[in-house]
Motif scaffolding. Structure first.
Motif, PDB file in Angstrom:
ATOM      1  N   GLY A  25     -37.643 -51.065  14.645  1.00 36.87           N
ATOM      2  CA  GLY A  25     -37.334 -50.466  14.576  1.00 36.87           C
ATOM      3  C   GLY A  25     -35.799 -49.960  13.841  1.00 36.87           C
ATOM      4  N   GLY A  51     -33.118 -49.618  15.803  1.00 38.03           N
ATOM      5  CA  GLY A  51     -32.114 -50.887  16.559  1.00 38.03           C
ATOM      6  C   GLY A  51     -31.979 -51.640  15.512  1.00 38.03           C
ATOM      7  N   ARG A 111     -35.001 -59.092  22.578  1.00 38.03           N
ATOM      8  CA  ARG A 111     -35.538 -59.809  24.282  1.00 38.03           C
ATOM      9  C   ARG A 111     -35.733 -61.191  24.541  1.00 38.03           C
ATOM     10  NH1 ARG A 111     -38.860 -55.776  27.286  1.00 38.03           N
ATOM     11  NH2 ARG A 111     -39.686 -55.257  25.346  1.00 38.03           N
ATOM     12  N   SER A 166     -32.012 -38.291  22.506  1.00 41.18           N
ATOM     13  CA  SER A 166     -33.469 -38.362  21.559  1.00 41.18           C
ATOM     14  C   SER A 166     -33.819 -36.693  22.148  1.00 41.18           C
ATOM     15  CB  SER A 166     -34.529 -38.826  22.001  1.00 41.18           C
ATOM     16  OG  SER A 166     -36.051 -37.805  22.179  1.00 41.18           O
ATOM     17  N   PRO A 195     -31.350 -39.571  16.661  1.00 42.59           N
ATOM     18  CA  PRO A 195     -31.791 -39.845  15.301  1.00 42.59           C
ATOM     19  C   PRO A 195     -32.805 -38.955  14.608  1.00 42.59           C
ATOM     20  CG  PRO A 195     -32.908 -41.625  17.559  1.00 42.59           C
ATOM     21  CD  PRO A 195     -32.134 -40.294  17.752  1.00 42.59           C
ATOM     22  N   GLY A 196     -33.052 -38.076  15.249  1.00 40.34           N
ATOM     23  CA  GLY A 196     -34.481 -37.198  14.794  1.00 40.34           C
ATOM     24  C   GLY A 196     -35.540 -37.984  14.960  1.00 40.34           C
ATOM     25  N   TRP A 197     -36.646 -37.621  13.888  1.00 37.58           N
ATOM     26  CA  TRP A 197     -38.004 -38.351  15.097  1.00 37.58           C
ATOM     27  C   TRP A 197     -38.174 -39.360  13.550  1.00 37.58           C
ATOM     28  CZ3 TRP A 197     -43.319 -36.137  13.370  1.00 37.58           C
ATOM     29  CH2 TRP A 197     -44.809 -37.036  13.949  1.00 37.58           C
ATOM     30  N   VAL A 198     -38.234 -40.779  13.804  1.00 39.44           N
ATOM     31  CA  VAL A 198     -38.026 -41.374  13.283  1.00 39.44           C
ATOM     32  C   VAL A 198     -39.253 -42.630  13.349  1.00 39.44           C
ATOM     33  CG1 VAL A 198     -36.467 -43.669  12.716  1.00 39.44           C
ATOM     34  CG2 VAL A 198     -35.842 -41.183  13.639  1.00 39.44           C
ATOM     35  N   MET A 212     -42.157 -46.696  17.740  1.00 38.53           N
ATOM     36  CA  MET A 212     -42.875 -45.821  19.306  1.00 38.53           C
ATOM     37  C   MET A 212     -43.115 -44.111  18.823  1.00 38.53           C
ATOM     38  SD  MET A 212     -39.577 -44.568  21.333  1.00 38.53           S
ATOM     39  CE  MET A 212     -39.169 -45.580  22.432  1.00 38.53           C
ATOM     40  N   SER A 213     -42.624 -44.453  17.134  1.00 41.53           N
ATOM     41  CA  SER A 213     -43.507 -42.705  16.840  1.00 41.53           C
ATOM     42  C   SER A 213     -43.810 -42.849  15.411  1.00 41.53           C
ATOM     43  CB  SER A 213     -42.447 -41.685  16.644  1.00 41.53           C
ATOM     44  OG  SER A 213     -41.693 -42.075  17.916  1.00 41.53           O
ATOM     45  N   VAL A 253     -31.767 -55.339  28.775  1.00 37.30           N
ATOM     46  CA  VAL A 253     -30.872 -54.497  29.555  1.00 37.30           C
ATOM     47  C   VAL A 253     -31.492 -54.731  30.712  1.00 37.30           C
ATOM     48  CG1 VAL A 253     -30.447 -53.746  26.974  1.00 37.30           C
ATOM     49  CG2 VAL A 253     -32.912 -52.387  28.476  1.00 37.30           C
ATOM     50  N   ALA A 306     -31.245 -49.449  23.118  1.00 35.84           N
ATOM     51  CA  ALA A 306     -32.993 -50.419  23.752  1.00 35.84           C
ATOM     52  C   ALA A 306     -33.545 -49.319  24.620  1.00 35.84           C
ATOM     53  CB  ALA A 306     -32.999 -51.247  24.009  1.00 35.84           C
ATOM     54  N   ALA A 347     -32.880 -54.417  19.173  1.00 35.38           N
ATOM     55  CA  ALA A 347     -32.247 -54.521  17.617  1.00 35.38           C
ATOM     56  C   ALA A 347     -33.028 -55.703  16.931  1.00 35.38           C
ATOM     57  CB  ALA A 347     -30.343 -55.175  16.992  1.00 35.38           C
ATOM     58  N   LEU A 367     -30.981 -60.135  25.413  1.00 40.08           N
ATOM     59  CA  LEU A 367     -29.760 -59.150  26.237  1.00 40.08           C
ATOM     60  C   LEU A 367     -31.521 -58.290  26.412  1.00 40.08           C
ATOM     61  CD1 LEU A 367     -28.432 -57.799  26.897  1.00 40.08           C
ATOM     62  CD2 LEU A 367     -27.702 -57.084  24.790  1.00 40.08           C
TER      63      LEU A 367
HETATM   64  N1  LIG Z   1     -38.529 -43.162  16.771  1.00 44.42           N
HETATM   65  C1  LIG Z   1     -37.434 -41.778  17.583  1.00 44.42           C
HETATM   66  O1  LIG Z   1     -38.836 -41.497  16.956  1.00 44.42           O
HETATM   67  C2  LIG Z   1     -37.292 -41.556  18.067  1.00 44.42           C
HETATM   68  C3  LIG Z   1     -36.268 -40.575  18.109  1.00 44.42           C
HETATM   69  C4  LIG Z   1     -35.384 -40.809  19.229  1.00 44.42           C
HETATM   70  C5  LIG Z   1     -35.542 -41.436  19.886  1.00 44.42           C
HETATM   71  N2  LIG Z   1     -35.292 -42.591  20.003  1.00 44.42           N
HETATM   72  C6  LIG Z   1     -34.467 -43.568  20.890  1.00 44.42           C
HETATM   73  O2  LIG Z   1     -34.661 -45.030  19.779  1.00 44.42           O
HETATM   74  C7  LIG Z   1     -34.309 -45.448  20.097  1.00 44.42           C
HETATM   75  C8  LIG Z   1     -34.963 -47.063  19.672  1.00 44.42           C
HETATM   76  O3  LIG Z   1     -36.488 -46.786  19.738  1.00 44.42           O
HETATM   77  P1  LIG Z   1     -37.167 -46.790  18.287  1.00 44.42           P
HETATM   78  O4  LIG Z   1     -38.078 -45.626  17.756  1.00 44.42           O
HETATM   79  O5  LIG Z   1     -36.704 -48.304  17.240  1.00 44.42           O
HETATM   80  O6  LIG Z   1     -38.427 -47.668  19.094  1.00 44.42           O
HETATM   81  P2  LIG Z   1     -39.429 -49.304  19.208  1.00 44.42           P
HETATM   82  O7  LIG Z   1     -39.631 -49.486  17.621  1.00 44.42           O
HETATM   83  O8  LIG Z   1     -40.928 -49.180  20.219  1.00 44.42           O
HETATM   84  O9  LIG Z   1     -38.386 -50.272  19.196  1.00 44.42           O
HETATM   85  C9  LIG Z   1     -37.602 -50.316  20.925  1.00 44.42           C
HETATM   86  C10 LIG Z   1     -36.731 -51.352  21.044  1.00 44.42           C
HETATM   87  O10 LIG Z   1     -35.844 -51.261  22.386  1.00 44.42           O
HETATM   88  C11 LIG Z   1     -36.077 -52.936  22.619  1.00 44.42           C
HETATM   89  N3  LIG Z   1     -36.268 -52.729  24.152  1.00 44.42           N
HETATM   90  C12 LIG Z   1     -37.253 -52.446  25.014  1.00 44.42           C
HETATM   91  N4  LIG Z   1     -37.134 -52.924  26.198  1.00 44.42           N
HETATM   92  C13 LIG Z   1     -35.859 -53.533  26.248  1.00 44.42           C
HETATM   93  C14 LIG Z   1     -35.214 -54.159  27.263  1.00 44.42           C
HETATM   94  N5  LIG Z   1     -35.373 -53.893  28.819  1.00 44.42           N
HETATM   95  N6  LIG Z   1     -33.997 -54.527  27.076  1.00 44.42           N
HETATM   96  C15 LIG Z   1     -33.851 -54.802  25.385  1.00 44.42           C
HETATM   97  N7  LIG Z   1     -34.794 -54.457  24.526  1.00 44.42           N
HETATM   98  C16 LIG Z   1     -35.741 -53.135  25.156  1.00 44.42           C
HETATM   99  C17 LIG Z   1     -37.278 -53.442  21.818  1.00 44.42           C
HETATM  100  O11 LIG Z   1     -37.592 -54.319  22.456  1.00 44.42           O
HETATM  101  P3  LIG Z   1     -38.328 -55.484  22.271  1.00 44.42           P
HETATM  102  O12 LIG Z   1     -39.269 -55.991  21.225  1.00 44.42           O
HETATM  103  O13 LIG Z   1     -38.053 -57.070  22.502  1.00 44.42           O
HETATM  104  O14 LIG Z   1     -40.244 -54.462  22.943  1.00 44.42           O
HETATM  105  C18 LIG Z   1     -37.614 -52.421  20.434  1.00 44.42           C
HETATM  106  O15 LIG Z   1     -36.259 -53.433  20.412  1.00 44.42           O
HETATM  107  C19 LIG Z   1     -34.735 -45.368  22.061  1.00 44.42           C
HETATM  108  O16 LIG Z   1     -33.581 -45.484  22.742  1.00 44.42           O
HETATM  109  C20 LIG Z   1     -35.392 -44.371  21.647  1.00 44.42           C
HETATM  110  O17 LIG Z   1     -35.670 -44.123  22.711  1.00 44.42           O
HETATM  111  C21 LIG Z   1     -36.116 -42.909  19.168  1.00 44.42           C
END
Ligand SMILES: NC(=O)c1ccc[n+]([C@@H]2O[C@H](COP(=O)([O-])OP(=O)(O)OC[C@H]3O[C@@H](n4cnc5c(N)ncnc54)[C@H](OP(=O)(O)O)[C@@H]3O)[C@@H](O)[C@H]2O)c1
Length: 219
Positions: A14, A16, A35, A127, A173-176, A180-181, A48, A75, A11, A46
């Motif tokens: 991004g 979260g 983390r 996703s 969530p769609g493409w956000v 990550m993206s 995970v 996460a 959280a 936390l």
């Molecule tokens: N962005 C998109 O288009 C999209 C589309 C579909 C699904 N999603 C899903 O949405 C979720 C959030 O993604 P996001 O786009 O916000 O990506 P992000 O900006 O890369 O954020 C990822 C988050 O996950 C945390 N994380 C990674 N490994 C972890 C661990 N071992 N323990 C605890 N936290 C951990 C990261 O913490 P740190 O800051 O410590 O690394 C960060 O807070 C993911 O599950 C992703 O697969 C995203």
């Protein structure tokens, strides 16, 4: 039952962070799983991938609040530019450990309390890339496989928990636009909408489903 609190993993940034903000905006006390870099009284350390960290985080929340009403398994990590035939399986194992076992660990940690309360909402942030029906490209293979597995975890948990008051669903969530993206067009608040909707479902809401934009999505 009055919903009091939520735990959102990953959280600190991004999607979260957007999910946590939206739940807090509804008056829910949100525990932000991070983390590292605990900054506020409601940040909880936390990782995970670390079973002891998951146990300690949930114990801390239970000590403070007595229960966990909502778990958002947000996460997640991707393997990025890999192809399935040549993918680095050590990377795939890390993706699996985070996206599948991480969500599973957190669910196992909160479920005894949710069962005892007769109330719970678990949202697995999946996703569209995990949809088997839409899986016609080889990109991000470990990520796709992990999200398909997370969807399966959603189904089996929901099946076990039928009638307990605990609803378990998966969300795309769609493409956000996040780290990550970075080139995505959808903002984090819009991406948070479906996970937040699933986190706050009424008692007669769906369980064992996969949703995007609040509509069922093909598995
Ligand atoms: N962005 C998109 O288009 C999209 C589309 C579909 C699904 N999603 C899903 O949405 C979720 C959030 O993604 P996001 O786009 O916000 O990506 P992000 O900006 O890369 O954020 C990822 C988050 O996950 C945390 N994380 C990674 N490994 C972890 C661990 N071992 N323990 C605890 N936290 C951990 C990261 O913490 P740190 O800051 O410590 O690394 C960060 O807070 C993911 O599950 C992703 O697969 C995203």
């Amino acid at each position: 039952m009055e919903v009091r609190n939520a735990l959102v993993t990953g959280a600190n940034r991004g999607l979260g962070a957007a999910i946590a903000d939206a739940l807090a905006g509804q008056g829910i006390r949100v525990w932000r799983g991070v983390r590292d870099g605990v900054r506020t009284a409601h940040d909880v350390r936390l990782d995970v991938r670390d079973a002891d960290s998951v146990t300690a985080a949930v114990r801390h929340i239970l000590d403070e609040d007595g229960r966990v009403d909502i778990l958002v398994n947000n996460a997640g990590v991707t393997d990025g530019r890999q192809a399935p035939a040549t993918a680095d399986l050590e990377v795939a194992a890390r993706v699996w450990d985070t996206n599948v076992l991480g969500a599973w660990r957190c669910a196992q940690a909160v479920l005894p309390g949710m069962r005892a309360a007769g109330y719970g909402r678990i949202v697995n942030v999946s996703s569209t890339l995990g949809s088997l029906g839409l899986m016609d490209r080889p990109s991000e293979p470990a990520y796709r496989v992990s999200k398909a597995a997370l969807n399966a975890l959603t189904r089996v948990l929901a099946a076990e928990l039928t009638g307990t008051g605990v609803l378990v669903n998966a969300a795309s969530p769609g493409w956000v636009r996040t780290d990550m993206s970075p080139s995505a067009t959808r903002g984090p608040a819009e991406g948070a909408d479906t996970p937040v909707w699933l986190a706050t479902l009424p008692d007669d809401g769906p369980t064992g489903g996969f949703f995007r934009d609040r509509e069922p999505l093909a598995w």
